[in-house]
Scaffold this active site. Structure first.
Site, mmCIF file in Angstrom:
data_model
loop_
_atom_site.group_PDB
_atom_site.id
_atom_site.type_symbol
_atom_site.label_atom_id
_atom_site.label_comp_id
_atom_site.label_asym_id
_atom_site.label_seq_id
_atom_site.Cartn_x
_atom_site.Cartn_y
_atom_site.Cartn_z
ATOM 1 N N GLU A 1 -12.177 2.535 18.561
ATOM 2 C CA GLU A 1 -12.438 3.040 17.204
ATOM 3 C C GLU A 1 -13.879 3.503 17.044
ATOM 4 O O GLU A 1 -14.154 4.452 16.310
ATOM 5 C CB GLU A 1 -12.096 1.964 16.166
ATOM 6 C CG GLU A 1 -10.597 1.751 16.040
ATOM 7 C CD GLU A 1 -10.253 0.950 14.800
ATOM 8 O OE1 GLU A 1 -10.666 1.336 13.699
ATOM 9 O OE2 GLU A 1 -9.566 -0.083 14.951
ATOM 10 N N GLU B 1 -2.667 1.005 7.706
ATOM 11 C CA GLU B 1 -3.697 1.828 8.347
ATOM 12 C C GLU B 1 -3.024 2.808 9.317
ATOM 13 O O GLU B 1 -2.021 2.462 9.955
ATOM 14 C CB GLU B 1 -4.613 0.886 9.145
ATOM 15 C CG GLU B 1 -5.685 1.561 9.989
ATOM 16 C CD GLU B 1 -6.348 0.603 10.977
ATOM 17 O OE1 GLU B 1 -5.647 -0.306 11.495
ATOM 18 O OE2 GLU B 1 -7.553 0.762 11.232
ATOM 19 N N ASN C 1 -11.652 6.752 9.600
ATOM 20 C CA ASN C 1 -10.414 5.988 9.447
ATOM 21 C C ASN C 1 -10.300 5.699 7.949
ATOM 22 O O ASN C 1 -11.064 4.891 7.418
ATOM 23 C CB ASN C 1 -10.515 4.710 10.286
ATOM 24 C CG ASN C 1 -9.198 3.953 10.350
ATOM 25 O OD1 ASN C 1 -8.324 4.137 9.503
ATOM 26 N ND2 ASN C 1 -9.062 3.095 11.344
ATOM 27 N N ASN D 1 -3.600 -2.372 11.863
ATOM 28 C CA ASN D 1 -2.920 -2.219 13.164
ATOM 29 C C ASN D 1 -3.625 -3.193 14.093
ATOM 30 O O ASN D 1 -4.758 -2.921 14.508
ATOM 31 C CB ASN D 1 -3.133 -0.817 13.752
ATOM 32 C CG ASN D 1 -2.294 0.283 13.128
ATOM 33 O OD1 ASN D 1 -1.609 1.033 13.813
ATOM 34 N ND2 ASN D 1 -2.367 0.428 11.817
ATOM 35 N N LYS E 1 -13.204 3.474 6.445
ATOM 36 C CA LYS E 1 -13.421 2.169 7.092
ATOM 37 C C LYS E 1 -14.865 1.964 7.547
ATOM 38 O O LYS E 1 -15.421 2.795 8.276
ATOM 39 C CB LYS E 1 -12.467 2.063 8.292
ATOM 40 C CG LYS E 1 -12.443 0.715 8.996
ATOM 41 C CD LYS E 1 -11.331 0.735 10.055
ATOM 42 C CE LYS E 1 -11.163 -0.562 10.798
ATOM 43 N NZ LYS E 1 -10.021 -0.469 11.756
ATOM 44 N N CYS F 1 -7.994 -2.931 7.993
ATOM 45 C CA CYS F 1 -7.866 -3.683 9.251
ATOM 46 C C CYS F 1 -9.027 -4.649 9.481
ATOM 47 O O CYS F 1 -9.128 -5.664 8.816
ATOM 48 C CB CYS F 1 -7.694 -2.723 10.413
ATOM 49 S SG CYS F 1 -7.025 -3.527 11.896
#
Lengths: 307, 307
Positions: free
Chosen positions: A145, A47, A109, A196, A126, A171
């Protein structure tokens, strides 16, 4: 005939905010060449593989736009795409995506899936964004995020690629059973996941050991319960003073880890993944058509939170 | 104030088809008394704790009715209920249930939840019946649950009991992510699971080690991903020539095993389960209201098998 594919998990060490895009892409290319020498046909990158994990810092919502890519491939990443095509290796690559869509700037993302001919055959944005949208002073580091990205709008798709059925997740998605199940219901055989993940959670006080256990537990269960290979690849190491966990793994449809990274740096793990190994479980213990009972699962889609 | 409850997992060794109901209930009572001496408030007994695992043999559909209970408590189990009430211990108990319902005889694989005052406060009928309905000659032993039982009609409920939110599941249910999630969406804090699982699968050729790994993997993931305690209790040992796995466990909301059986016989495992330990995960990483995205989960309820 077996459908065996040699896969490389290209864990990356830290990327500092001062690293140039060229330096970063050169590292990706070096890992790609290592994978080629080992006979890999597919390489999984983490990611946000083109930048530091910038959501750890608070800024205006557009204040991190410098870390976003506004096209893929673009000038900076074209050398990676060209080298992969030249070597005949496919890859998945995570990055922060800036796009003009529905008449406005949108940020996701994102991960793309690139076939051995260099063509982008899949894109995933994501869905399970962790963390929070506003500054939280009680945290030792932020996890913003929900501030810098929108929830992805691609759904969990599965593509015919690399001789099998391939899906992607990013993730925090790996902790959610729905991620794997929605792909399992599309006959997925291989799920590619980049992550991450900070070694420390300043609120929970969990140990590193426990957090690594959760990292593997969720991917191993997701693999077994959906009869699929899972490749989970970290960006790891101390990044601008914040340490990210490694522990990249390739997990068989039995839930067993068949390859695992030993460092927190740039490191390639490799496994021969026989996609036909999924068949036994899909047709017996996890034969969904024979055993699932959706009439009793309605809460999963009819409600979001606890009721 | 913590909501700490001391729980006993009462693993049972083999029950032979020649054992009398009285002998079996006496063993349950002996385990109950051990649990009382250790200060337990709740004891979890296995699936089909009143008989051998009869679905391993082929017969007419009503040919196993002698192993079924047509009331609970009944004359044979009343001493267990009375001793539990006297000791002030609650329990869950799995058994084959024969009932007159909807104008016909129905058979279910059932577990009841009994409060410390002896009252039955919950009943669950197994939903994920494994195996097959007809004789399969290629198997070294049959697994005819789909022959002798109907799919349960209770759904996955959660009850206010023992100071918390308590749910139940049976054996194969533990391998299915939907089992835990449907209860998680009802704020479950403690899931009680009994099982009878053969050590060998004559079709897969899986090792004992792998099968035990799957047993624990699914319960640990279910606990962590739904922020709940899970108590999984086996009927184990060599039963009429067929060996069942042990490995009974108590799993914390972190997914960690905090107690585990070491034998394949009658054995009590004990843990102090603080139900408030569920809170951190339920309000942060697995805060369903904040993070779940049911708009992307629709396949889970709209389709049964792979499409």
């Amino acid at each position: 005939m077996t459908r065996r594919i040699r896969i490389g998990g290209a864990q990356m060490g830290a990327i500092s905010r001062s690293d140039s895009k060229k330096e970063i892409v050169d590292r990706l290319i070096a890992l790609l060449r290592q994978a080629s020498e080992k006979g890999c046909e597919l390489v999984v990158f983490p990611e946000l593989a083109l930048s530091t994990f910038f959501p750890r810092w608070y800024a205006e919502r557009d204040g991190m736009d410098g870390y976003f890519e506004d096209g893929m491939p673009n000038a900076a990443t074209l050398p990676l795409f060209e080298e992969a095509r030249r070597l005949g290796i496919g890859f998945s690559l995570g990055y922060a995506e800036l796009v003009q869509e529905d008449g406005r700037v949108r940020r996701f993302n994102t991960t793309v899936l690139v076939e051995r001919n260099g063509e982008i055959v899949g894109k995933y944005r994501k869905i399970h964004l962790p963390g929070h949208a506003e500054y939280e002073p009680e945290r030792s580091h932020q996890h913003l995020e929900k501030r810098y990205f929108e929830v992805g709008n691609t759904g969990f798709q599965v593509w015919d690629a690399f001789g099998g059925r391939v899906g992607m997740a990013i993730c925090n998605d790996r902790r959610w059973v729905e991620t794997y199940r929605v792909m399992g219901l599309q006959d997925v055989e291989l799920i590619l996941i980049g992550y991450n993940t900070p070694v420390a959670d300043s609120l929970s006080g969990e140990s590193e050991t426990l957090r690594m256990f959760h990292n593997h537990l969720t991917m191993q269960a997701g693999a077994y319960q959906n009869s699929t290979w899972v490749v989970g690849v970290a960006k790891a190491g101390v990044e601008d003073g914040h340490r990210l966990m490694g522990g990249s793994v390739i997990v068989a449809p039995t839930g067993e880890i068949v390859a695992q990274a030993m460092t927190e740096g740039d490191e390639l793990i490799v496994a021969d993944c026989d996609l036909d190994r999924c068949r036994y479980y899909k047709s017996h213990i996890f034969n969904f058509a024979a055993h699932r009972r959706p009439e009793f699962y309605q809460r999963i889609t009819s409600q979001t939170g606890v009721e």
